[in-house]
Design a protein around this motif. Structure first.
Motif, PDB file in Angstrom:
ATOM      1  N   ASN A 108      78.128  21.959  47.989  1.00  0.00           N
ATOM      2  CA  ASN A 108      78.169  22.932  49.077  1.00  0.00           C
ATOM      3  C   ASN A 108      79.108  24.096  48.758  1.00  0.00           C
ATOM      4  O   ASN A 108      78.806  25.261  49.051  1.00  0.00           O
ATOM      5  N   LEU A 109      80.265  23.778  48.175  1.00  0.00           N
ATOM      6  CA  LEU A 109      81.202  24.831  47.793  1.00  0.00           C
ATOM      7  C   LEU A 109      80.585  25.799  46.789  1.00  0.00           C
ATOM      8  O   LEU A 109      80.697  27.021  46.930  1.00  0.00           O
ATOM      9  N   ARG A 110      79.955  25.248  45.777  1.00  0.00           N
ATOM     10  CA  ARG A 110      79.344  26.106  44.756  1.00  0.00           C
ATOM     11  C   ARG A 110      78.279  27.016  45.360  1.00  0.00           C
ATOM     12  O   ARG A 110      78.208  28.212  45.035  1.00  0.00           O
ATOM     13  N   GLU A 111      77.462  26.469  46.230  1.00  0.00           N
ATOM     14  CA  GLU A 111      76.398  27.274  46.833  1.00  0.00           C
ATOM     15  C   GLU A 111      76.969  28.407  47.671  1.00  0.00           C
ATOM     16  O   GLU A 111      76.487  29.542  47.615  1.00  0.00           O
ATOM     17  N   LYS A 112      78.010  28.118  48.446  1.00  0.00           N
ATOM     18  CA  LYS A 112      78.601  29.153  49.297  1.00  0.00           C
ATOM     19  C   LYS A 112      79.285  30.237  48.466  1.00  0.00           C
ATOM     20  O   LYS A 112      79.194  31.427  48.781  1.00  0.00           O
ATOM     21  N   LEU A 113      79.977  29.826  47.407  1.00  0.00           N
ATOM     22  CA  LEU A 113      80.635  30.803  46.552  1.00  0.00           C
ATOM     23  C   LEU A 113      79.620  31.640  45.783  1.00  0.00           C
ATOM     24  O   LEU A 113      79.803  32.853  45.609  1.00  0.00           O
ATOM     25  N   LYS A 114      78.527  31.019  45.346  1.00  0.00           N
ATOM     26  CA  LYS A 114      77.473  31.777  44.656  1.00  0.00           C
ATOM     27  C   LYS A 114      76.865  32.831  45.572  1.00  0.00           C
ATOM     28  O   LYS A 114      76.607  33.961  45.158  1.00  0.00           O
ATOM     29  N   ARG A 115      76.648  32.454  46.841  1.00  0.00           N
ATOM     30  CA  ARG A 115      76.084  33.425  47.794  1.00  0.00           C
ATOM     31  C   ARG A 115      77.036  34.599  48.008  1.00  0.00           C
ATOM     32  O   ARG A 115      76.593  35.728  48.226  1.00  0.00           O
ATOM     33  N   ALA A 116      78.329  34.327  47.943  1.00  0.00           N
ATOM     34  CA  ALA A 116      79.313  35.399  48.117  1.00  0.00           C
ATOM     35  C   ALA A 116      79.410  36.288  46.881  1.00  0.00           C
ATOM     36  O   ALA A 116      79.839  37.437  46.968  1.00  0.00           O
ATOM     37  N   GLY A 117      79.039  35.740  45.721  1.00  0.00           N
ATOM     38  CA  GLY A 117      79.001  36.564  44.520  1.00  0.00           C
ATOM     39  C   GLY A 117      79.912  36.133  43.398  1.00  0.00           C
ATOM     40  O   GLY A 117      79.716  36.518  42.251  1.00  0.00           O
ATOM     41  N   ARG A 118      80.971  35.340  43.681  1.00  0.00           N
ATOM     42  CA  ARG A 118      81.880  34.894  42.636  1.00  0.00           C
ATOM     43  C   ARG A 118      82.526  33.581  43.052  1.00  0.00           C
ATOM     44  O   ARG A 118      82.485  33.199  44.217  1.00  0.00           O
ATOM     45  N   GLY A 119      83.171  32.930  42.095  1.00  0.00           N
ATOM     46  CA  GLY A 119      84.014  31.784  42.389  1.00  0.00           C
ATOM     47  C   GLY A 119      83.451  30.441  41.990  1.00  0.00           C
ATOM     48  O   GLY A 119      84.209  29.524  41.651  1.00  0.00           O
ATOM     49  N   ALA A 120      82.121  30.286  42.042  1.00  0.00           N
ATOM     50  CA  ALA A 120      81.532  28.983  41.751  1.00  0.00           C
ATOM     51  C   ALA A 120      81.803  28.556  40.315  1.00  0.00           C
ATOM     52  O   ALA A 120      81.909  27.352  40.021  1.00  0.00           O
ATOM     53  N   GLU A 121      81.952  29.538  39.417  1.00  0.00           N
ATOM     54  CA  GLU A 121      82.159  29.216  38.007  1.00  0.00           C
ATOM     55  C   GLU A 121      83.491  28.504  37.761  1.00  0.00           C
ATOM     56  O   GLU A 121      83.689  27.870  36.715  1.00  0.00           O
ATOM     57  N   HIS A 122      84.429  28.616  38.709  1.00  0.00           N
ATOM     58  CA  HIS A 122      85.725  27.964  38.541  1.00  0.00           C
ATOM     59  C   HIS A 122      85.649  26.451  38.779  1.00  0.00           C
ATOM     60  O   HIS A 122      86.540  25.716  38.350  1.00  0.00           O
ATOM     61  N   LEU A 123      84.621  25.986  39.487  1.00  0.00           N
ATOM     62  CA  LEU A 123      84.473  24.563  39.792  1.00  0.00           C
ATOM     63  C   LEU A 123      83.663  23.905  38.678  1.00  0.00           C
ATOM     64  O   LEU A 123      82.456  24.088  38.581  1.00  0.00           O
ATOM     65  N   VAL A 124      84.345  23.151  37.858  1.00  0.00           N
ATOM     66  CA  VAL A 124      83.742  22.621  36.624  1.00  0.00           C
ATOM     67  C   VAL A 124      83.583  21.111  36.717  1.00  0.00           C
ATOM     68  O   VAL A 124      84.516  20.394  37.109  1.00  0.00           O
TER      69      VAL A 124
END
Length: 230
Positions: free
Chosen positions: A201-217
Motif C-alpha cells: 500500500n505504501l509503495r502504491e501511494k508513493l508511486k501515485r504521488a510521483g516519488r518515494g516508492a524506490e526507497h522501500l526495498v
C-alpha cells in the motif's frame, strides 16, 4: 493524551457494545456508539474521533465498506472486529485501510491493549521538530505529514508508522517479525503478510504521488529496508 480520548464503537450487538464501553470507559476513554454503518459514517462526518472500533458483520453496509468510505477522507486509526478468521478477510481489511484486525471471540483486555498501542503512535506528540528528508520524500514526524515529489501523501496511521520506522533507520534490514514487534508494538496475531500488505500500500501511494516508492526495498528471504536513492 487529553485530545486523543474519543473512540467510536461500531457494533450491531448491544451486549458487545456494552462490554466494549465498560472496558474502554474504565481506562478513561470517551465512547460513542453506532449500531450500523450508515450511523457510523454520519458520526464520522460530524465528530472527530481518535480511533474507531469497527465490526465487519454489520446490517446493511458492512464494515469493510464503511472502512473504505472513512478512508476517503479520514486517517483515523481503525481496528476491525470480525467473527471471520479467514486470511483473505484480514488481507482485504488491511488493503482497505484498517490498522488492526481482531477475530471474535477475543479478550476485551487485549483489545484495550491494542487501542492503547495505536493511540500512542497516532496522537501528536509535543516534541521538537523532527523532519526526515530524502530525495523526493519528506517526513515531518511531529505533524505526521509525508510529502512525495512536493505532494502530500495520505497514509493510514499504521502505514505512516511503518514508513517512519524504516526511514528513521535507513539502510538497516528488518525481518517481518521485527517489524510486527517494533511497529505494531505487541505480539500481533495475524500472519506476517500483514507487513507485506502495508508495504504494498505504501509503495502504491508513493508511486501515485510521483516519488518515494524506490526507497522501500525488499531484501529477498529476509524482509525490508529503507534505502536512500538519488
Amino acid at each position: 493524551m487529553a485530545e486523543c480520548v474519543k473512540i467510536l464503537v461500531v457494533e450491531d450487538e448491544a451486549r458487545m457494545r456494552d462490554l466494549l464501553r465498560l472496558y474502554l470507559e474504565r481506562e478513561g476513554y470517551w465512547v460513542v456508539e453506532a449500531d450500523n454503518g450508515k450511523k457510523a459514517l454520519e458520526k464520522v462526518a460530524r465528530e472527530e474521533f481518535a480511533l474507531i472500533i469497527l465490526d465487519v458483520m454489520l446490517p446493511g453496509m458492512d464494515g469493510l465498506k464503511v472502512c473504505q468510505e472513512i478512508r476517503r477522507t479520514h486517517a483515523v486509526p481503525i481496528i476491525m472486529l470480525t467473527a471471520r478468521g479467514e486470511e483473505i478477510d484480514r488481507i482485504t481489511g488491511f488493503e482497505l485501510g484498517a490498522d488492526d484486525y481482531v477475530v471474535k471471540p477475543f479478550s476485551p483486555r487485549e483489545l484495550v491493549m491494542r487501542v492503547k498501542a495505536l493511540l500512542r503512535r497516532s496522537c501528536p506528540q509535543p516534541a521538537g521538530r523532527d523532519v526526515l528528508t530524502f530525495p523526493g520524500l519528506s517526513i515531518d514526524h511531529p505533524a505526521r505529514r509525508v510529502e512525495a515529489a512536493g505532494h502530500e501523501v495520505s497514509l493510514t496511521p499504521k502505514e505512516y508508522d511503518l514508513l517512519y520506522f524504516l526511514a528513521s533507520q535507513a539502510g538497516r534490514v528488518f525481518t517481518r517479525e521485527q517489524l510486527l514487534e517494533k511497529v505494531w508494538g505487541y505480539d500481533f496475531y495475524g500472519d506476517q503478510r500483514t507487513v507485506d500488505t502495508h508495504i504494498k500500500n505504501l509503495r502504491e501511494k508513493l508511486k501515485r504521488a510521483g516519488r518515494g516508492a524506490e526507497h522501500l526495498v525488499t531484501v529477498w528471504g529476509v524482509g525490508y529496508k529503507f534505502e536512500v536513492k538519488a
